[in-house]
Write a protein that holds these residues in place. Sequence first.
Motif, PDB file in Angstrom:
ATOM      1  N   ASP A 109      29.033   0.892   5.344  1.00 25.49           N
ATOM      2  CA  ASP A 109      28.725   0.102   5.904  1.00 25.49           C
ATOM      3  C   ASP A 109      29.630  -1.270   5.788  1.00 25.49           C
ATOM      4  N   LEU A 110      30.352  -1.137   5.101  1.00 31.09           N
ATOM      5  CA  LEU A 110      31.783  -2.069   4.191  1.00 31.09           C
ATOM      6  C   LEU A 110      32.738  -1.858   5.788  1.00 31.09           C
ATOM      7  N   THR A 111      32.776  -0.629   5.795  1.00 37.04           N
ATOM      8  CA  THR A 111      33.873  -0.556   7.289  1.00 37.04           C
ATOM      9  C   THR A 111      33.087  -1.411   8.300  1.00 37.04           C
ATOM     10  N   GLN A 112      31.931  -0.794   8.468  1.00 37.38           N
ATOM     11  CA  GLN A 112      31.452  -1.492  10.302  1.00 37.38           C
ATOM     12  C   GLN A 112      31.246  -3.315   9.876  1.00 37.38           C
ATOM     13  N   SER A 113      30.597  -3.433   9.029  1.00 37.54           N
ATOM     14  CA  SER A 113      30.551  -4.807   9.007  1.00 37.54           C
ATOM     15  C   SER A 113      31.739  -5.644   8.797  1.00 37.54           C
ATOM     16  N   GLN A 114      32.718  -4.931   8.382  1.00 35.84           N
ATOM     17  CA  GLN A 114      33.843  -6.109   8.213  1.00 35.84           C
ATOM     18  C   GLN A 114      34.220  -5.700   9.640  1.00 35.84           C
ATOM     19  N   LEU A 115      34.730  -4.734  10.317  1.00 33.29           N
ATOM     20  CA  LEU A 115      35.561  -4.467  11.309  1.00 33.29           C
ATOM     21  C   LEU A 115      34.655  -4.836  12.841  1.00 33.29           C
ATOM     22  N   GLY A 116      32.978  -5.255  12.513  1.00 35.81           N
ATOM     23  CA  GLY A 116      32.306  -5.128  13.835  1.00 35.81           C
ATOM     24  C   GLY A 116      32.611  -3.743  14.829  1.00 35.81           C
ATOM     25  N   CYS A 117      32.170  -3.106  13.956  1.00 34.93           N
ATOM     26  CA  CYS A 117      31.964  -1.683  14.970  1.00 34.93           C
ATOM     27  C   CYS A 117      30.787  -1.349  14.213  1.00 34.93           C
ATOM     28  N   CYS A 118      30.821   0.297  15.029  1.00 30.29           N
ATOM     29  CA  CYS A 118      30.062   1.011  14.734  1.00 30.29           C
ATOM     30  C   CYS A 118      29.736   2.717  15.006  1.00 30.29           C
ATOM     31  N   GLY A 119      30.279   3.604  13.976  1.00 29.35           N
ATOM     32  CA  GLY A 119      30.685   4.765  14.871  1.00 29.35           C
ATOM     33  C   GLY A 119      31.479   4.511  15.949  1.00 29.35           C
ATOM     34  N   PHE A 120      32.041   6.024  16.006  1.00 27.19           N
ATOM     35  CA  PHE A 120      33.642   6.187  16.751  1.00 27.19           C
ATOM     36  C   PHE A 120      33.089   6.932  17.561  1.00 27.19           C
ATOM     37  N   MET A 121      34.210   7.694  18.637  1.00 26.52           N
ATOM     38  CA  MET A 121      34.393   8.255  19.662  1.00 26.52           C
ATOM     39  C   MET A 121      35.039   9.460  19.679  1.00 26.52           C
ATOM     40  N   THR A 122      34.359  10.643  19.991  1.00 30.58           N
ATOM     41  CA  THR A 122      34.646  11.920  20.166  1.00 30.58           C
ATOM     42  C   THR A 122      34.762  12.075  21.860  1.00 30.58           C
ATOM     43  N   GLU A 123      34.765  13.673  21.765  1.00 32.06           N
ATOM     44  CA  GLU A 123      34.407  14.138  22.987  1.00 32.06           C
ATOM     45  C   GLU A 123      33.420  14.618  22.906  1.00 32.06           C
ATOM     46  N   GLN A 124      32.398  14.789  21.717  1.00 33.38           N
ATOM     47  CA  GLN A 124      31.420  14.705  22.101  1.00 33.38           C
ATOM     48  C   GLN A 124      30.406  12.990  22.632  1.00 33.38           C
ATOM     49  N   VAL A 125      30.862  12.601  22.124  1.00 28.69           N
ATOM     50  CA  VAL A 125      29.269  11.364  22.706  1.00 28.69           C
ATOM     51  C   VAL A 125      30.448  10.076  24.160  1.00 28.69           C
ATOM     52  N   SER A 126      29.467   9.676  23.935  1.00 31.25           N
ATOM     53  CA  SER A 126      29.928   8.498  25.561  1.00 31.25           C
ATOM     54  C   SER A 126      30.036   7.323  24.565  1.00 31.25           C
ATOM     55  N   GLU A 127      29.431   6.374  24.065  1.00 30.57           N
ATOM     56  CA  GLU A 127      29.337   5.904  23.307  1.00 30.57           C
ATOM     57  C   GLU A 127      29.737   6.174  22.434  1.00 30.57           C
ATOM     58  N   PRO A 128      30.835   4.841  20.671  1.00 27.81           N
ATOM     59  CA  PRO A 128      30.803   4.830  19.103  1.00 27.81           C
ATOM     60  C   PRO A 128      29.641   5.057  18.391  1.00 27.81           C
ATOM     61  N   TRP A 129      28.504   4.967  18.590  1.00 30.50           N
ATOM     62  CA  TRP A 129      26.850   4.901  17.847  1.00 30.50           C
ATOM     63  C   TRP A 129      26.677   6.320  18.678  1.00 30.50           C
ATOM     64  N   GLU A 130      26.965   6.432  19.127  1.00 35.11           N
ATOM     65  CA  GLU A 130      26.276   8.287  19.244  1.00 35.11           C
ATOM     66  C   GLU A 130      26.443   8.985  18.405  1.00 35.11           C
ATOM     67  N   ILE A 131      27.995   8.887  17.634  1.00 36.69           N
ATOM     68  CA  ILE A 131      28.160   9.894  16.485  1.00 36.69           C
ATOM     69  C   ILE A 131      27.380   9.364  15.137  1.00 36.69           C
ATOM     70  N   TRP A 132      26.621   8.522  15.216  1.00 34.33           N
ATOM     71  CA  TRP A 132      25.443   8.657  13.665  1.00 34.33           C
ATOM     72  C   TRP A 132      24.217   9.998  14.331  1.00 34.33           C
ATOM     73  N   ARG A 133      24.347  10.154  15.734  1.00 30.21           N
ATOM     74  CA  ARG A 133      23.157  11.322  15.734  1.00 30.21           C
ATOM     75  C   ARG A 133      23.529  12.547  15.082  1.00 30.21           C
ATOM     76  N   TYR A 134      24.444  12.915  14.513  1.00 33.02           N
ATOM     77  CA  TYR A 134      24.728  13.435  13.499  1.00 33.02           C
ATOM     78  C   TYR A 134      24.714  13.835  12.424  1.00 33.02           C
ATOM     79  N   ASN A 135      24.536  12.898  11.507  1.00 28.58           N
ATOM     80  CA  ASN A 135      23.927  12.382  10.431  1.00 28.58           C
ATOM     81  C   ASN A 135      22.866  13.124  10.361  1.00 28.58           C
ATOM     82  N   LYS A 136      21.658  13.697   9.761  1.00 26.28           N
ATOM     83  CA  LYS A 136      20.633  14.325  10.138  1.00 26.28           C
ATOM     84  C   LYS A 136      19.281  13.543   9.152  1.00 26.28           C
ATOM     85  N   LEU A 137      20.682  12.556   8.004  1.00 29.15           N
ATOM     86  CA  LEU A 137      19.278  11.579   7.502  1.00 29.15           C
ATOM     87  C   LEU A 137      18.868  11.085   8.041  1.00 29.15           C
ATOM     88  N   LEU A 138      19.543   9.794   8.868  1.00 27.29           N
ATOM     89  CA  LEU A 138      19.263   8.998   9.992  1.00 27.29           C
ATOM     90  C   LEU A 138      18.385   9.668  11.218  1.00 27.29           C
TER      91      LEU A 138
END
Length: 206
Positions: A109-138
């Motif tokens: 939460d601190l990293t995303q709010s202070q750096l102005g980012c959301c998630g990160f890019m990997t080979e499995q996603v096309s946008e950084p925020w999509e990496i949060w789909r791998y969190n089963k609680l969300l």
Amino acid sequence: MWTINDKLFLEELLRNQLYSDTAHIIIVISNLIIILSIFGCFAAVKEVKCLLLTYSVFSLLTMVILGVGGVLAYIFRDQVVNTIQAEMILDIRNYDPSDKDNSVTQAWDLTQSQLGCCGFMTEQVSEPWEIWRYNKLLNPSSEYAVVPGSCCQEAELCVDSDNQTIVTGVWPGDCLELSLIYVREHALTLGIANITVCCFLVRFKL
């Protein structure tokens, strides 16, 4: 103290102590230098060879420790590239939106709010925020596409009533890329501070 109080929010995600160790070394040595300076003045006034020798030995030891601290900061800058992505992938899965006291949750939460980012890019996603789909609680199923509240830009709503992310409302940055830039810059600052003080000690000795 500035680094420890305000700049260590990434430490949990990095899982690397060199960043904070260097800052602690600077604080401890700074206090020792103050005490050592007072002792050196006392030794010079009294003109006692034993005290002057003791002052010289401790000054040399202080200089060596500062040099080691500077080297640690530069080593950290190289190591962080090799570890940060693997640790972030692991911590994405450990993020718990219902437990605000969880260290991983706080770090993200601190990293995303202070750096102005959301998630990160990997080979499995096309946008950084999509990496949060791998969190089963969300996102307990494929029908969900939810991101943490810290992904939302200020005064913006980024998750709708259908549990879908409103892309225009999330921070556009890549947390991995911005984190690398951030910690490298601050590790460089810590390293320069250590080496500079070390050089001043050498200069005064000469």
